[in-house]
Scaffold this active site. Structure first.
Site, PDB file in Angstrom:
ATOM      1  N   ILE A 141      34.555  43.698  32.137  1.00  0.00           N
ATOM      2  CA  ILE A 141      33.792  43.506  33.293  1.00  0.00           C
ATOM      3  C   ILE A 141      31.571  43.988  32.355  1.00  0.00           C
ATOM      4  CG2 ILE A 141      32.593  43.365  35.410  1.00  0.00           C
ATOM      5  CD1 ILE A 141      35.338  43.485  36.222  1.00  0.00           C
ATOM      6  N   PRO A 142      31.250  42.785  31.360  1.00  0.00           N
ATOM      7  CA  PRO A 142      30.181  44.170  31.146  1.00  0.00           C
ATOM      8  C   PRO A 142      29.012  43.560  31.455  1.00  0.00           C
ATOM      9  CG  PRO A 142      29.838  41.457  30.687  1.00  0.00           C
ATOM     10  CD  PRO A 142      31.076  41.382  31.534  1.00  0.00           C
ATOM     11  N   CYS A 143      28.695  45.216  32.572  1.00  0.00           N
ATOM     12  CA  CYS A 143      27.333  45.569  33.362  1.00  0.00           C
ATOM     13  C   CYS A 143      26.708  45.869  32.950  1.00  0.00           C
ATOM     14  CB  CYS A 143      28.404  46.409  34.184  1.00  0.00           C
ATOM     15  SG  CYS A 143      29.220  45.947  35.671  1.00  0.00           S
ATOM     16  N   HIS A 144      27.511  46.814  31.209  1.00  0.00           N
ATOM     17  CA  HIS A 144      26.040  47.366  30.371  1.00  0.00           C
ATOM     18  C   HIS A 144      25.291  45.822  29.872  1.00  0.00           C
ATOM     19  CE1 HIS A 144      29.331  44.921  27.666  1.00  0.00           C
ATOM     20  NE2 HIS A 144      28.428  44.756  27.024  1.00  0.00           N
TER      21      HIS A 144
END
Length: 274
Positions: free
Chosen positions: A236-239
């Protein structure tokens, strides 16, 4: 010290001395490598030179990257990538706990976990029959495992590093076809995480962008809080979400790791950084 720890030290040094544009020899000496070996290690890891990386770490570059990503983001949603069946480059599918399951803290659930090296340091991965339910980057393995167990307090835990190695290989080689995610959170958190899953690699959004995508344009601060509570890192690419100013902060597993992920992904995408 593993290779990611060397890269992280280099990132910190580059950032702390960016105003003076440190030379390759200086950065290499700081992490205890020869200039030749540092240049080779860094380029193999990031796909770009340390000099190019240094340019990418500036606030100005982050702001420009954010501005350039917006039209791409809007176009992606305009052509229908907001459909839940086409998340994460059409590969990742999502399941979420029901309200009853949320309260049960994993009663009746069997979780397989293990530790694996990644391009961004060691991680703890946890999986269930319904998908990956945890991915955290670890400095202290025991503490990370305690955190996972507290999130699923009533589940049964089984360690199987070989099984997790296969999952890690799929995630970090970006071969996510058929990958499933099993999310545990409030309705709002799941909305935020699902929106973030729609961001293609190398495309970045602001907290405000995500708030607008979930039809809650005034919820930027709450979006930031939800991102900080994501327990399935990288997948889950919160970056890929930045502050409105372009500042690269507020990542659960450290700002340096977030910066490393941003540049690592962008180096292998068609997005222009600066």
């Amino acid at each position: 010290m593993n290779n990611y720890e060397r890269i992280e030290r280099a990132i910190r040094y580059i950032e702390a001395n960016a105003e003076h544009q440190p030379m390759l020899d200086d950065i290499a000496a700081h992490i205890g490598l020869s200039p030749y070996h540092f240049q080779r290690l860094f380029t193999d890891w990031a796909g770009i030179s340390p000099k190019r990386f240094m340019q990418c770490l500036t606030i100005q570059a982050a702001k420009k990257l954010l501005d350039e990503s917006r039209p791409v983001l809007e176009a992606a949603f305009d052509v229908g990538l907001s459909s839940p069946s086409r998340l994460h480059d059409l590969f990742v599918s999502v399941d979420a706990v029901t309200p009853g399951e949320y309260k049960s803290l994993g009663t009746g659930l069997e979780i397989t976990y293990g530790f694996q090296p990644t391009p961004f340091g060691d991680c703890l991965i946890a999986t269930t029959e319904r998908g990956v339910c945890g991915l955290s980057f670890v400095d202290d393995k025991e503490k990370s495992l305690e955190q996972l167990k507290s999130e699923w307090a009533n589940a049964k835990f089984i360690r199987d590093d070989s099984s997790v190695k296969h999952v890690a290989g799929m995630i970090f080689s970006n071969k996510n076809e058929g990958m499933k995610i099993f999310m545990k959170g409030t309705n709002f958190q799941i909305k935020v995480w699902t929106a973030v899953l729609r961001l293609p690699a190398g495309v970045f959004a602001s907290y405000g962008d995500i708030a607008r995508l979930i039809n809650m344009p005034k919820a930027s601060r709450a979006v930031g809080t939800a991102l900080g509570q994501n327990s399935i890192g990288y997948l889950i690419p919160c970056h890929r979400v930045l502050r409105e100013t372009g500042a690269v902060t507020g990542y659960r597993w450290g700002a340096e790791r977030k910066k490393a992920m941003m540049v690592y992904e962008s180096a292998f995408s068609q997005t222009e950084l600066i």
